[in-house]
Design an enzyme around this catalytic site. Structure first.
Site, PDB file in Angstrom:
ATOM      1  CB  SER A  28     -28.923 -24.268  34.472  1.00 31.13           C
ATOM      2  OG  SER A  28     -27.895 -25.148  34.103  1.00 31.13           O
ATOM      3  CG  ASN A  76     -19.910 -18.056  34.983  1.00 31.65           C
ATOM      4  OD1 ASN A  76     -19.619 -19.087  34.368  1.00 31.65           O
ATOM      5  ND2 ASN A  76     -21.098 -17.455  34.848  1.00 31.65           N
ATOM      6  CB  ILE A  78     -17.926 -22.605  34.673  1.00 32.96           C
ATOM      7  CG1 ILE A  78     -18.343 -21.649  35.799  1.00 32.96           C
ATOM      8  CG2 ILE A  78     -17.709 -24.021  35.193  1.00 32.96           C
ATOM      9  CD1 ILE A  78     -17.379 -21.468  36.929  1.00 32.96           C
ATOM     10  CG  LEU A  80     -21.157 -24.568  29.137  1.00 32.23           C
ATOM     11  CD1 LEU A  80     -21.487 -24.579  27.649  1.00 32.23           C
ATOM     12  CD2 LEU A  80     -22.451 -24.438  29.943  1.00 32.23           C
ATOM     13  CB  CYS A 137     -22.751 -23.280  24.053  1.00 32.17           C
ATOM     14  SG  CYS A 137     -24.243 -24.229  24.090  1.00 32.17           S
ATOM     15  CE  LYS A 172     -30.382 -19.833  31.399  1.00 32.71           C
ATOM     16  NZ  LYS A 172     -29.803 -20.464  32.584  1.00 32.71           N
ATOM     17  N   GLY A 251     -30.329 -11.886  38.257  1.00 27.70           N
ATOM     18  CA  GLY A 251     -30.120 -10.986  39.396  1.00 27.70           C
ATOM     19  C   GLY A 251     -31.194 -10.996  40.453  1.00 27.70           C
ATOM     20  N   GLY A 272     -30.318 -17.692  40.660  1.00 22.87           N
ATOM     21  CA  GLY A 272     -28.967 -18.117  40.285  1.00 22.87           C
ATOM     22  C   GLY A 272     -27.905 -17.663  41.261  1.00 22.87           C
TER      23      GLY A 272
HETATM   24  C1  LIG Z   1     -21.377 -20.073  37.787  1.00 20.11           C
HETATM   25  C2  LIG Z   1     -22.507 -20.096  36.802  1.00 20.11           C
HETATM   26  C3  LIG Z   1     -22.719 -21.227  36.002  1.00 20.11           C
HETATM   27  C4  LIG Z   1     -23.773 -21.265  35.074  1.00 20.11           C
HETATM   28  N1  LIG Z   1     -23.965 -22.389  34.312  1.00 20.11           N
HETATM   29  C5  LIG Z   1     -25.012 -22.440  33.439  1.00 20.11           C
HETATM   30  C6  LIG Z   1     -25.280 -23.625  32.681  1.00 20.11           C
HETATM   31  O1  LIG Z   1     -24.604 -24.651  32.801  1.00 20.11           O
HETATM   32  N2  LIG Z   1     -26.319 -23.602  31.798  1.00 20.11           N
HETATM   33  C7  LIG Z   1     -27.124 -22.499  31.642  1.00 20.11           C
HETATM   34  O2  LIG Z   1     -28.059 -22.533  30.833  1.00 20.11           O
HETATM   35  N3  LIG Z   1     -26.910 -21.377  32.375  1.00 20.11           N
HETATM   36  C8  LIG Z   1     -25.886 -21.326  33.259  1.00 20.11           C
HETATM   37  N4  LIG Z   1     -25.678 -20.187  34.012  1.00 20.11           N
HETATM   38  C9  LIG Z   1     -26.596 -19.026  33.856  1.00 20.11           C
HETATM   39  C10 LIG Z   1     -27.646 -18.968  34.965  1.00 20.11           C
HETATM   40  O3  LIG Z   1     -28.453 -20.129  34.954  1.00 20.11           O
HETATM   41  C11 LIG Z   1     -28.537 -17.712  34.835  1.00 20.11           C
HETATM   42  O4  LIG Z   1     -29.179 -17.733  33.585  1.00 20.11           O
HETATM   43  C12 LIG Z   1     -27.748 -16.412  34.943  1.00 20.11           C
HETATM   44  O5  LIG Z   1     -26.687 -16.531  35.884  1.00 20.11           O
HETATM   45  C13 LIG Z   1     -28.620 -15.213  35.323  1.00 20.11           C
HETATM   46  O6  LIG Z   1     -29.225 -15.393  36.585  1.00 20.11           O
HETATM   47  P1  LIG Z   1     -28.598 -14.846  37.983  1.00 20.11           P
HETATM   48  O7  LIG Z   1     -28.215 -13.412  37.749  1.00 20.11           O
HETATM   49  O8  LIG Z   1     -29.680 -15.021  38.993  1.00 20.11           O
HETATM   50  O9  LIG Z   1     -27.398 -15.693  38.285  1.00 20.11           O
HETATM   51  C14 LIG Z   1     -24.630 -20.141  34.944  1.00 20.11           C
HETATM   52  C15 LIG Z   1     -24.415 -19.005  35.759  1.00 20.11           C
HETATM   53  C16 LIG Z   1     -23.374 -18.967  36.674  1.00 20.11           C
HETATM   54  C17 LIG Z   1     -23.205 -17.746  37.545  1.00 20.11           C
END
Ligand SMILES: Cc1cc2nc3c(=O)[nH]c(=O)nc-3n(C[C@H](O)[C@H](O)[C@H](O)COP(=O)(O)O)c2cc1C
Length: 319
Positions: A28, A76, A78, A80, A137, A172, A251, A272
């Site tokens: 997500s 990050n 952002i 939400l 959150c 999650k 990661g 992600g």
């Molecule tokens: C830019 C960005 C926005 C994200 N937005 C959400 C979100 O809206 N809801 C959520 O549950 N996780 C969000 N995440 C978390 C990711 O879904 C994921 O759990 C986390 O980045 C770890 O995975 P990765 O290292 O492969 O990115 C966000 C991550 C990033 C980098």
């Protein structure tokens, strides 16, 4: 020349009754609402599409800067930002419904009531196959404590969402806790059908000239390869603590990273940060997993899930 037998490899997995053609989904917030990536990725090939987190009302998000690169990752904040549940159902769902791929909608709120409203509206929309609850959150009614870092608050919000929806409910988890296995158990006992983890780890980057945090929000969430060993360890702990399916992320950049999670007990994985570096990462990971199974002589992905052989002579539980 002798003809070699070509047995088809089964990549499909079952997550709480949801049939995925392979275990690779999007994480997500890193894949927009799907449409943004459809030029690069055949969405029909994905195990599932997980969209950006939605709240009942649209959100503008945090002040900029919102992202900063870190060694082997990114931070990050952002905030939400999203278009809200109604606009998603009206403007994004019709596009996503064309594909033969389960759609998992990530949602959140800043009160239990908001979680319930979002879950209610999303559950009545045709084309949503499962819900993923982001509990990383803050709860405005409980002094802005993060829902997913307090077992009592988490229990309340998951129980309330469970009562609201008949769709598979994925909770999650936040990694910003001491005992991730305990949190997973609380989610399971409160009605979760599956657990996904990890969300980002809270961090800060300082601009030493300005002596100020780089991010407009001061802190942000760390993601990317830097968090992977922590995520793999947590996935293994959760796999041992609960009997519902686990979805692993944190990661994953390539097939070998994804396989670490599957072997540690994840029944599916989410990609992600890798999408920002390589928009076709998801497809390459699906192909790489299949190639590994073929090379290692496995015909079914389910045979490697949780196949980790831990060292019995390890002295400490932690290191
Ligand atoms: C830019 C960005 C926005 C994200 N937005 C959400 C979100 O809206 N809801 C959520 O549950 N996780 C969000 N995440 C978390 C990711 O879904 C994921 O759990 C986390 O980045 C770890 O995975 P990765 O290292 O492969 O990115 C966000 C991550 C990033 C980098």
């Amino acid at each position: 020349m002798q003809k070699t037998e070509h047995r088809k490899i089964n990549l499909s997995v079952d997550i709480a009754g949801l049939k995925l053609k392979n275990p690779v989904m999007t994480a997500s917030g890193t894949f927009g609402y799907g449409e943004e990536y459809s030029e690069f990725v055949d969405l029909n090939r994905l195990g599932a599409i997980v969209v950006k987190g939605l709240s009942v009302e649209p959100k503008k998000g945090n002040p900029t800067p919102r992202v900063v690169e870190t060694p082997a990752g990114m931070l990050n904040a952002i905030g939400l930002q999203n278009i809200g549940v109604k606009a998603f159902i009206r403007d994004k769902l019709p596009f996503l419904s064309q594909f033969n791929t389960p759609l998992i909608v990530n949602f959140f709120g800043d009160s239990i009531d908001e979680y319930v409203k979002a879950a209610e509206e999303l559950s009545s929309a045709k084309g949503v196959h499962a819900l993923e609850m982001n509990i990383s959150c803050p709860n405005k009614q409980a002094g802005w404590i993060i829902f997913g870092t307090d077992p009592k608050i988490m229990e309340q919000v998951v129980t309330a969402a469970r009562k609201t929806t008949k769709l598979p409910l994925i909770v999650k988890l936040s990694p910003n806790v001491t005992d991730i296995g305990l949190m997973a158990k609380v989610a399971e006992n409160s009605g979760a059908d599956a657990i996904s983890l990890i969300n980002t780890l809270t961090g800060m980057v300082v601009d030493i000239k300005k002596r100020r945090p780089v991010l407009g929000n001061n802190t942000g969430g760390l993601s990317g390869p830097a968090v992977r060993p922590v995520a793999v360890r947590m996935v293994q702990e959760v796999y041992k603590a609960v009997s519902i399916p686990v979805i692993g992320m944190g990661g994953i950049m390539n097939a070998s990273d994804a396989l670490e999670f599957l072997i540690a007990g994840a029944r599916a994985v989410a990609i992600g940060t890798a999408n920002f570096v390589n928009p076709t990462a998801t497809i390459e990971i699906i192909e790489g997993i299949e190639m590994y199974l073929e090379e290692e002589g496995f015909y079914d992905i389910n045979d490697i899930i949780g196949s980790l052989i831990t060292n019995t002579n390890a002295l400490s539980k932690l290191t």
